[in-house]
Scaffold this active site. Sequence first.
Site, PDB file in Angstrom:
ATOM      1  N   LYS A   1      42.514  51.414  52.493  1.00 53.34           N
ATOM      2  CA  LYS A   1      41.763  51.869  52.060  1.00 53.34           C
ATOM      3  C   LYS A   1      41.387  52.611  53.764  1.00 53.34           C
ATOM      4  O   LYS A   1      40.753  52.864  53.429  1.00 53.34           O
ATOM      5  CB  LYS A   1      40.911  51.186  51.807  1.00 53.34           C
ATOM      6  CG  LYS A   1      40.837  50.968  50.161  1.00 53.34           C
ATOM      7  CD  LYS A   1      40.387  49.805  49.911  1.00 53.34           C
ATOM      8  CE  LYS A   1      40.164  49.500  47.999  1.00 53.34           C
ATOM      9  NZ  LYS A   1      39.775  48.403  47.512  1.00 53.34           N
TER      10      LYS A   1
ATOM     11  N   LEU B   1      45.258  41.361  46.395  1.00 50.61           N
ATOM     12  CA  LEU B   1      45.377  42.779  46.443  1.00 50.61           C
ATOM     13  C   LEU B   1      43.496  42.280  46.218  1.00 50.61           C
ATOM     14  O   LEU B   1      42.793  41.518  45.827  1.00 50.61           O
ATOM     15  CB  LEU B   1      45.170  42.892  44.718  1.00 50.61           C
ATOM     16  CG  LEU B   1      46.806  43.288  45.143  1.00 50.61           C
ATOM     17  CD1 LEU B   1      47.455  43.621  43.256  1.00 50.61           C
ATOM     18  CD2 LEU B   1      46.788  44.615  45.571  1.00 50.61           C
ATOM     19  N   ASP B   2      42.887  43.489  46.888  1.00 47.34           N
ATOM     20  CA  ASP B   2      41.439  43.313  46.972  1.00 47.34           C
ATOM     21  C   ASP B   2      40.840  43.514  44.801  1.00 47.34           C
ATOM     22  O   ASP B   2      41.123  43.849  44.237  1.00 47.34           O
ATOM     23  CB  ASP B   2      40.531  44.663  47.124  1.00 47.34           C
ATOM     24  CG  ASP B   2      40.527  45.212  48.402  1.00 47.34           C
ATOM     25  OD1 ASP B   2      41.372  43.707  48.957  1.00 47.34           O
ATOM     26  OD2 ASP B   2      40.400  46.063  49.213  1.00 47.34           O
ATOM     27  N   LYS B   3      39.454  42.368  44.981  1.00 47.23           N
ATOM     28  CA  LYS B   3      39.172  42.816  43.766  1.00 47.23           C
ATOM     29  C   LYS B   3      38.597  43.635  42.729  1.00 47.23           C
ATOM     30  O   LYS B   3      38.984  43.780  41.789  1.00 47.23           O
ATOM     31  CB  LYS B   3      37.208  42.070  43.808  1.00 47.23           C
ATOM     32  CG  LYS B   3      36.782  41.873  42.589  1.00 47.23           C
ATOM     33  CD  LYS B   3      35.178  41.477  42.775  1.00 47.23           C
ATOM     34  CE  LYS B   3      34.488  41.628  41.477  1.00 47.23           C
ATOM     35  NZ  LYS B   3      32.849  40.983  42.008  1.00 47.23           N
TER      36      LYS B   3
ATOM     37  N   SER C   1      40.875  46.391  43.442  1.00 46.33           N
ATOM     38  CA  SER C   1      42.861  47.216  42.972  1.00 46.33           C
ATOM     39  C   SER C   1      43.015  46.261  41.825  1.00 46.33           C
ATOM     40  O   SER C   1      42.503  44.688  41.636  1.00 46.33           O
ATOM     41  CB  SER C   1      42.875  46.999  43.985  1.00 46.33           C
ATOM     42  OG  SER C   1      42.683  47.248  45.151  1.00 46.33           O
TER      43      SER C   1
END
Length: 240
Positions: A188, A102-104, A106
Site C-alpha cells: 500500500k 495481513l491488514d484487516k 486484506s
Amino acid sequence: MERMRLNKYLAHSGVCSRRDADKLIAGGAVAVNGQPAEPGMQVSEQDEIQVRGKKVHAPGKTVVLAFYKPAGVTCTERDPHAETKVSDVVKYPERVTYAGRLDKDSEGLLLLSNDGDLIQAMMRGVNCHEKEYLVQVDREIGADFAERMARGVYLKELGLTTRECTVEKTGKYTFRIVLTQGVNRQIKRMCMACGYTVTGLKRVRVMHVTLGELKPGEYRELGSADVERLYRDCGLTGKG
C-alpha cells in the site's frame, strides 16, 4: 521426551519464540514445579511448567495450518476492541499463532503454527522468504509502473527504499507482486508513492505454500513433507 532447555520447551509448546521465552523467564513469569524458573534450566514433560499462572502442555508434533484470512478479520491476539480476530475463525484444538500479518481489509494466506521458533524464522526479513500477492488499484496502471515498483520504491515516511521485487501487470487495474521483505503495509505504501491507491489485496503464497483451493475462513493442515521443507528452508533442524 528427553530433557531440553526451558526456552526451547516453551517455543515448541506454542507459547512464544525462544527469545520471548527468555524474556518471560528473566521477568519471573515462568515457574517450574512451583518455583521461579532460571535461565538455561533443563526441563521435561514430567515437570509442571506455568506461564503467568497457566499450565503449559508438553510439546506435541509440529502443526502448521494454511488459513485463508477473510477481509474484516484482524491479525491480533490481544486487542480487545477487534471485532473478529484470527482465533475467532480458526477453531483448532491446539494454540497456534500466525507468521506475518495481513491488514484487516486484506485477505489471503496466513501460516499458523504451534512452534514459536518456526514462526519467528518465517517472519525474519533477513531470510528473504518470498510472499506473493494479487493487487488491485484505483486507476489504470501505467506503462512504467511495474518497472518502477520492481526496482524499489523510496518510502519517505519510513526513510527507506524497498528491496527489489518481482512485479507483473495482470490486467488494466491489477498486478502480481512477489516480496522478500516485511515492511508494514509495504504494498500500500509503495503504490501510494507511485500515485495509486490499493483497492484490493490478496496474499496467495508464502514461501512454497499456496492458498490453493481454500475459501475465505477455511484452513488446512500441512502434511509432514511441507512442514519439513519449511524447517529446512528456514534453516531449522526441526523439533530435535
